[in-house]
Design a protein around this motif. Structure first.
Motif, PDB file in Angstrom:
ATOM      1  N   LEU A 133       1.052  -1.226  -0.387  1.00 10.73           N
ATOM      2  CA  LEU A 133       0.434  -0.012  -0.206  1.00 10.73           C
ATOM      3  C   LEU A 133       0.572   1.286   0.160  1.00 10.73           C
ATOM      4  O   LEU A 133       1.708   1.111   0.567  1.00 10.73           O
ATOM      5  N   PHE A 134       0.181   2.165  -0.782  1.00 10.65           N
ATOM      6  CA  PHE A 134       0.973   3.479  -0.928  1.00 10.65           C
ATOM      7  C   PHE A 134       0.116   4.678  -0.853  1.00 10.65           C
ATOM      8  O   PHE A 134      -0.627   5.006  -1.376  1.00 10.65           O
ATOM      9  N   PRO A 135       0.293   5.567   0.471  1.00 15.34           N
ATOM     10  CA  PRO A 135      -0.240   6.347   0.658  1.00 15.34           C
ATOM     11  C   PRO A 135      -0.545   7.295  -0.317  1.00 15.34           C
ATOM     12  O   PRO A 135       0.671   7.414  -0.396  1.00 15.34           O
ATOM     13  N   ALA A 136      -1.475   8.109  -0.446  1.00 12.92           N
ATOM     14  CA  ALA A 136      -1.709   9.004  -1.115  1.00 12.92           C
ATOM     15  C   ALA A 136      -2.810  10.150  -0.852  1.00 12.92           C
ATOM     16  O   ALA A 136      -3.654   9.442  -0.155  1.00 12.92           O
ATOM     17  N   GLN A 137      -2.909  11.577  -1.729  1.00 20.95           N
ATOM     18  CA  GLN A 137      -3.787  12.761  -1.086  1.00 20.95           C
ATOM     19  C   GLN A 137      -5.196  11.726  -1.009  1.00 20.95           C
ATOM     20  O   GLN A 137      -6.102  11.742  -0.353  1.00 20.95           O
ATOM     21  N   GLN A 138      -5.801  10.510  -1.633  1.00 27.70           N
ATOM     22  CA  GLN A 138      -7.187  10.207  -2.236  1.00 27.70           C
ATOM     23  C   GLN A 138      -7.264   9.052  -1.324  1.00 27.70           C
ATOM     24  O   GLN A 138      -8.699   8.784  -1.396  1.00 27.70           O
ATOM     25  N   GLY A 139      -6.303   8.548  -0.934  1.00 28.16           N
ATOM     26  CA  GLY A 139      -6.661   7.892   0.107  1.00 28.16           C
ATOM     27  C   GLY A 139      -5.343   6.733  -0.077  1.00 28.16           C
ATOM     28  O   GLY A 139      -4.159   6.417   0.335  1.00 28.16           O
ATOM     29  N   VAL A 140      -5.279   5.198  -0.730  1.00 25.01           N
ATOM     30  CA  VAL A 140      -4.023   4.392  -1.283  1.00 25.01           C
ATOM     31  C   VAL A 140      -4.164   3.371  -2.256  1.00 25.01           C
ATOM     32  O   VAL A 140      -5.216   3.709  -2.972  1.00 25.01           O
ATOM     33  N   VAL A 141      -3.589   3.749  -2.706  1.00 23.66           N
ATOM     34  CA  VAL A 141      -2.427   2.919  -4.451  1.00 23.66           C
ATOM     35  C   VAL A 141      -2.297   1.855  -4.015  1.00 23.66           C
ATOM     36  O   VAL A 141      -1.117   1.612  -3.226  1.00 23.66           O
ATOM     37  N   GLN A 142      -2.259   0.286  -4.678  1.00 29.05           N
ATOM     38  CA  GLN A 142      -1.892  -0.195  -3.533  1.00 29.05           C
ATOM     39  C   GLN A 142      -1.183  -1.400  -5.381  1.00 29.05           C
ATOM     40  O   GLN A 142      -1.744  -1.544  -6.337  1.00 29.05           O
ATOM     41  N   ILE A 143      -0.069  -1.881  -5.498  1.00 28.16           N
ATOM     42  CA  ILE A 143       0.019  -3.208  -5.964  1.00 28.16           C
ATOM     43  C   ILE A 143       0.259  -4.773  -5.539  1.00 28.16           C
ATOM     44  O   ILE A 143      -0.132  -5.203  -4.199  1.00 28.16           O
ATOM     45  N   SER A 144      -0.692  -5.488  -5.812  1.00 31.86           N
ATOM     46  CA  SER A 144      -1.123  -7.183  -5.820  1.00 31.86           C
ATOM     47  C   SER A 144      -0.670  -7.468  -6.544  1.00 31.86           C
ATOM     48  O   SER A 144      -0.543  -8.161  -7.996  1.00 31.86           O
ATOM     49  N   ILE A 145       0.829  -8.844  -6.274  1.00 29.02           N
ATOM     50  CA  ILE A 145       0.928  -9.441  -6.815  1.00 29.02           C
ATOM     51  C   ILE A 145       0.748 -10.730  -6.521  1.00 29.02           C
ATOM     52  O   ILE A 145       0.445 -11.660  -5.515  1.00 29.02           O
ATOM     53  N   MET A 146       0.699 -11.771  -7.705  1.00 26.88           N
ATOM     54  CA  MET A 146       0.005 -13.024  -7.452  1.00 26.88           C
ATOM     55  C   MET A 146       0.675 -14.252  -8.101  1.00 26.88           C
ATOM     56  O   MET A 146      -0.260 -13.746  -9.612  1.00 26.88           O
ATOM     57  N   ASN A 147       1.195 -15.103  -7.559  1.00 26.07           N
ATOM     58  CA  ASN A 147       1.203 -16.260  -7.984  1.00 26.07           C
ATOM     59  C   ASN A 147       0.109 -17.330  -8.612  1.00 26.07           C
ATOM     60  O   ASN A 147      -0.219 -17.182  -7.807  1.00 26.07           O
ATOM     61  N   ARG A 148       0.617 -17.922  -9.553  1.00 23.77           N
ATOM     62  CA  ARG A 148      -0.493 -19.256 -10.459  1.00 23.77           C
ATOM     63  C   ARG A 148      -0.142 -20.331  -8.756  1.00 23.77           C
ATOM     64  O   ARG A 148       0.710 -20.548  -8.721  1.00 23.77           O
ATOM     65  N   ALA A 149      -1.173 -20.619  -8.406  1.00 22.71           N
ATOM     66  CA  ALA A 149      -1.331 -21.862  -6.802  1.00 22.71           C
ATOM     67  C   ALA A 149      -1.302 -23.072  -8.071  1.00 22.71           C
ATOM     68  O   ALA A 149      -0.513 -24.099  -7.843  1.00 22.71           O
ATOM     69  N   SER A 150      -1.099 -23.466  -9.119  1.00 21.03           N
ATOM     70  CA  SER A 150      -0.570 -24.114 -10.301  1.00 21.03           C
ATOM     71  C   SER A 150       0.811 -24.831 -10.182  1.00 21.03           C
ATOM     72  O   SER A 150       1.641 -26.008 -10.525  1.00 21.03           O
ATOM     73  N   LEU A 151       1.465 -23.850 -10.288  1.00 24.93           N
ATOM     74  CA  LEU A 151       2.766 -24.199  -9.769  1.00 24.93           C
ATOM     75  C   LEU A 151       3.759 -24.620  -9.485  1.00 24.93           C
ATOM     76  O   LEU A 151       2.902 -24.495  -7.982  1.00 24.93           O
ATOM     77  N   GLU A 152       5.022 -25.049  -9.148  1.00 28.60           N
ATOM     78  CA  GLU A 152       5.133 -26.482  -8.686  1.00 28.60           C
ATOM     79  C   GLU A 152       6.301 -25.174  -7.484  1.00 28.60           C
ATOM     80  O   GLU A 152       6.897 -24.156  -8.054  1.00 28.60           O
ATOM     81  N   PRO A 153       6.760 -25.462  -6.010  1.00 24.69           N
ATOM     82  CA  PRO A 153       6.955 -24.707  -5.536  1.00 24.69           C
ATOM     83  C   PRO A 153       8.398 -23.697  -6.009  1.00 24.69           C
ATOM     84  O   PRO A 153       8.361 -22.803  -5.630  1.00 24.69           O
ATOM     85  N   GLU A 154       9.707 -24.723  -7.074  1.00 19.64           N
ATOM     86  CA  GLU A 154      10.346 -24.129  -6.996  1.00 19.64           C
ATOM     87  C   GLU A 154      10.204 -23.205  -8.323  1.00 19.64           C
ATOM     88  O   GLU A 154      11.385 -22.891  -8.413  1.00 19.64           O
ATOM     89  N   GLU A 155       9.164 -23.073  -9.144  1.00 21.35           N
ATOM     90  CA  GLU A 155       9.065 -22.336  -9.777  1.00 21.35           C
ATOM     91  C   GLU A 155       8.371 -21.216  -9.723  1.00 21.35           C
ATOM     92  O   GLU A 155       8.944 -20.083 -10.376  1.00 21.35           O
TER      93      GLU A 155
END
Length: 176
Positions: A133-155
Motif C-alpha cells: 500500500l502507498f498512501p496518497a492524497q486520495q487514500g491508497v494505491v496498492q500493488i498486488s502480486i499473485m503467483n499461480r497456485a498451480s505452479l510447483e514451489p520451485e517455479e
C-alpha cells in the motif's frame, strides 16, 4: 445569502450538494461534496511500463473479473502462466487495511524512494500473494502480486520480491 442543503440518491449512493447564491449577482450556485475521482491505473500506467514489469498490456482486466467495484479503480495484467500484477486505487486508508481481519504481517517498505506498507492475506494463498500500500492524497494505491497456485514451489518467485521490482517502475507513476 441563504444556503440550502439537499441530497440526491443516485444508484444507492447519497451525494450531497450545497446550494447558495453568488454574493455579487445573487445567482444560485451549486457545489458538490462528492469525492474527487480516483486515480485510474488502467488509463494512467502506460503500456511500456506494463511491459517493463513482465506483464502483457493486452491481458488488461478492469475491476474484478471485468466488473467495476464501487469505491475502487482496479486494473490487472497477466504475466504468462506464472503470475498477475494488479493495481488498486481507493479512498480507503492504510489504517483501514491494517484493521481488516485476515490481513497480516504488515511491515514498512521503501520502493522507488516512497514509503509503503507491505502485507499478506491469511489463508492458502498467503505465500502466493504480496500486497504493498502507498498512501496518497486520495487514500491508497496498492500493488498486488499473485503467483499461480498451480505452479510447483520451485517455479514460484517470492511475490514480495517481485512486488519490489514492479514498484520500482509503477510507483513513480502513482499520485502523491
Amino acid at each position: 445569502m441563504r444556503r440550502v442543503l439537499s441530497s440526491l440518491v443516485i444508484g444507492g449512493v447519497v451525494v450531497g450538494a450545497v446550494v447558495g447564491c453568488d454574493a455579487e449577482s445573487g445567482t444560485p450556485v451549486a457545489t458538490s461534496s462528492a469525492p474527487a475521482p480516483l486515480w485510474d491505473p488502467c488509463s494512467e500506467i502506460p503500456d511500456d511500463a506494463i511491459r517493463a514489469v513482465g506483464v502483457d498490456p493486452a491481458t488488461e482486466e478492469l475491476g474484478i473479473g471485468g466488473v467495476h467495484q464501487s469505491g475502487w479503480e482496479i486494473c490487472r495484467w497477466r504475466g504468462g502462466d506464472k503470475y498477475s500484477v494488479a493495481v488498486f486505487s481507493t479512498a480507503r486508508t492504510v489504517s483501514e487495511f491494517e484493521q481488516k481481519p485476515g490481513q497480516v504481517d504488515f511491515r514498512d517498505v521503501t520502493i522507488a524512494d516512497r514509503t509503503g506498507r507491505q502485507f499478506k492475506v491469511e489463508g492458502a494463498s498467503m505465500d502466493l500473494r504480496c500486497d504493498v500500500l502507498f498512501p496518497a492524497q486520495q487514500g491508497v494505491v496498492q500493488i498486488s502480486i499473485m503467483n499461480r497456485a498451480s505452479l510447483e514451489p520451485e517455479e514460484l518467485e517470492d511475490p514480495c520480491v517481485y512486488a519490489q521490482r514492479v514498484g520500482e517502475v509503477f510507483v513513480p507513476l502513482f499520485p502523491s
